[in-house]
Design a protein around this motif. Structure first.
Motif, PDB file in Angstrom:
ATOM      1  N   ALA A  27       0.850  -1.197   0.000  1.00 56.96           N
ATOM      2  CA  ALA A  27       0.000   0.000   0.000  1.00 56.96           C
ATOM      3  C   ALA A  27       0.879   1.238   0.000  1.00 56.96           C
ATOM      4  N   THR A  28       0.379   2.329  -0.522  1.00 60.96           N
ATOM      5  CA  THR A  28       1.095   3.591  -0.571  1.00 60.96           C
ATOM      6  C   THR A  28       0.292   4.663   0.148  1.00 60.96           C
ATOM      7  N   ILE A  29       0.964   5.416   1.010  1.00 58.74           N
ATOM      8  CA  ILE A  29       0.327   6.546   1.688  1.00 58.74           C
ATOM      9  C   ILE A  29       0.802   7.811   0.995  1.00 58.74           C
ATOM     10  N   THR A  30      -0.116   8.667   0.591  1.00 64.12           N
ATOM     11  CA  THR A  30       0.265   9.923  -0.040  1.00 64.12           C
ATOM     12  C   THR A  30      -0.354  11.072   0.737  1.00 64.12           C
ATOM     13  N   GLY A  31       0.324  12.198   0.713  1.00 60.22           N
ATOM     14  CA  GLY A  31      -0.210  13.397   1.335  1.00 60.22           C
ATOM     15  C   GLY A  31      -0.338  13.320   2.835  1.00 60.22           C
ATOM     16  N   SER A  32       0.435  12.462   3.475  1.00 60.14           N
ATOM     17  CA  SER A  32       0.290  12.282   4.913  1.00 60.14           C
ATOM     18  C   SER A  32       0.872  13.443   5.717  1.00 60.14           C
ATOM     19  N   GLY A  33       1.773  14.211   5.124  1.00 61.95           N
ATOM     20  CA  GLY A  33       2.390  15.316   5.852  1.00 61.95           C
ATOM     21  C   GLY A  33       3.588  14.884   6.665  1.00 61.95           C
ATOM     22  N   LEU A  34       3.785  13.590   6.845  1.00 60.06           N
ATOM     23  CA  LEU A  34       4.944  13.123   7.596  1.00 60.06           C
ATOM     24  C   LEU A  34       6.203  13.391   6.792  1.00 60.06           C
ATOM     25  N   GLY A  35       7.209  13.922   7.433  1.00 59.98           N
ATOM     26  CA  GLY A  35       8.451  14.219   6.758  1.00 59.98           C
ATOM     27  C   GLY A  35       8.446  15.535   6.001  1.00 59.98           C
ATOM     28  N   LYS A  36       7.335  16.232   6.019  1.00 60.01           N
ATOM     29  CA  LYS A  36       7.210  17.497   5.308  1.00 60.01           C
ATOM     30  C   LYS A  36       7.999  18.581   6.040  1.00 60.01           C
ATOM     31  N   VAL A  37       8.685  19.430   5.278  1.00 58.04           N
ATOM     32  CA  VAL A  37       9.391  20.565   5.870  1.00 58.04           C
ATOM     33  C   VAL A  37       8.354  21.625   6.217  1.00 58.04           C
ATOM     34  N   THR A 161      32.359  32.894   5.646  1.00 55.94           N
ATOM     35  CA  THR A 161      31.010  32.853   6.199  1.00 55.94           C
ATOM     36  C   THR A 161      30.692  31.472   6.761  1.00 55.94           C
ATOM     37  N   ALA A 162      30.088  31.464   7.929  1.00 55.31           N
ATOM     38  CA  ALA A 162      29.579  30.246   8.553  1.00 55.31           C
ATOM     39  C   ALA A 162      28.062  30.361   8.601  1.00 55.31           C
ATOM     40  N   SER A 163      27.374  29.216   8.586  1.00 58.09           N
ATOM     41  CA  SER A 163      25.913  29.262   8.659  1.00 58.09           C
ATOM     42  C   SER A 163      25.381  28.117   9.504  1.00 58.09           C
ATOM     43  N   ILE A 164      24.209  28.359  10.070  1.00 58.66           N
ATOM     44  CA  ILE A 164      23.466  27.329  10.771  1.00 58.66           C
ATOM     45  C   ILE A 164      22.037  27.399  10.244  1.00 58.66           C
ATOM     46  N   THR A 165      21.539  26.260   9.770  1.00 63.46           N
ATOM     47  CA  THR A 165      20.187  26.177   9.209  1.00 63.46           C
ATOM     48  C   THR A 165      19.403  25.160  10.017  1.00 63.46           C
ATOM     49  N   LEU A 166      18.192  25.545  10.415  1.00 56.68           N
ATOM     50  CA  LEU A 166      17.292  24.673  11.164  1.00 56.68           C
ATOM     51  C   LEU A 166      16.068  24.411  10.297  1.00 56.68           C
ATOM     52  N   MET A 167      15.702  23.144  10.172  1.00 55.13           N
ATOM     53  CA  MET A 167      14.505  22.780   9.412  1.00 55.13           C
ATOM     54  C   MET A 167      13.581  21.959  10.313  1.00 55.13           C
ATOM     55  N   GLU A 168      12.358  22.437  10.491  1.00 51.86           N
ATOM     56  CA  GLU A 168      11.373  21.647  11.223  1.00 51.86           C
ATOM     57  C   GLU A 168      10.784  20.626  10.257  1.00 51.86           C
ATOM     58  N   ILE A 169      10.857  19.349  10.645  1.00 51.68           N
ATOM     59  CA  ILE A 169      10.332  18.259   9.834  1.00 51.68           C
ATOM     60  C   ILE A 169       9.122  17.686  10.576  1.00 51.68           C
ATOM     61  N   ALA A 170       7.957  17.672   9.903  1.00 53.14           N
ATOM     62  CA  ALA A 170       6.745  17.135  10.524  1.00 53.14           C
ATOM     63  C   ALA A 170       6.948  15.667  10.872  1.00 53.14           C
ATOM     64  N   GLY A 171       6.485  15.270  12.068  1.00 50.17           N
ATOM     65  CA  GLY A 171       6.736  13.900  12.514  1.00 50.17           C
ATOM     66  C   GLY A 171       5.521  13.054  12.587  1.00 50.17           C
TER      67      GLY A 171
END
Length: 171
Positions: A27-37, A161-171
């Motif tokens: 089965a395939t789950i689509t559009g679940s939002g899991l893993g979405k940035v 230049t140094a950088s720090i990037t934060l990404m919220e990933i839906a769980g």
């Protein structure tokens, strides 16, 4: 079972909080939002930072804050910087903190990574770490550094230049 269809908002809810939902093999789950940035935060600096501290100290201007939208979210931390130890034969140790919590991979040493160079040999470094803070409060992530006794750790030398990037990933 517990299938609930809400026609007014086109939402289908299967089960209740705490239930296990089984997905058949193939089965395939689509559009679940899991893993979405959900959101991305970025901070940069080119201000040189030097320290002779043998204890971990915060790197000035190399931090970023994020407020996760759900306790199930994860935060992907990506850090890029240049660094060296101005003293030949000395080691520089770095790690990432969330607030007052050291996220070190090597918990016995309290460091995320290290580098040891010939004096003034500048190299680029990159860390990626997936944190599970279980929080919806504002969280600050910051790079910390220390050196061997007698050494001088240097980051963002010569305006790099140094950088720090934060990404919220839906769980």
């Amino acid at each position: 079972g517990n299938n609930i269809i809400n026609e007014s908002s086109n939402t289908i809810t299967i089960g209740a909080s705490g239930d296990t939902v089984a997905i058949p093999s193939g089965a395939t789950i689509t559009g679940s939002g899991l893993g979405k940035v959900v959101q991305v935060i970025n901070a940069k600096t080119n201000t040189q930072f030097n320290t002779t501290s043998t204890s971990l100290v915060a790197v000035t201007n190399l931090s970023a804050a994020i407020t996760p939208s759900a306790t199930s979210s994860k935060v992907l931390i990506m850090v890029n910087f240049t660094g060296t130890n101005a003293t030949a034969g000395k080691t520089t140790n770095t790690t990432i903190y969330r607030g007052s919590t050291n996220l070190a991979i090597q918990s016995s040493t309290g460091i995320m990574g290290l580098f040891s160079n010939e004096a003034s040999e500048y190299k680029g470094y990159s860390y990626h770490y997936l944190d599970s803070p279980s929080s919806t409060s504002a969280l600050t992530y910051q790079i910390y550094v220390k050196t061997d006794s007698g050494g001088t750790a240097q980051l963002m030398v010569n305006g790099n230049t140094a950088s720090i990037t934060l990404m919220e990933i839906a769980g």
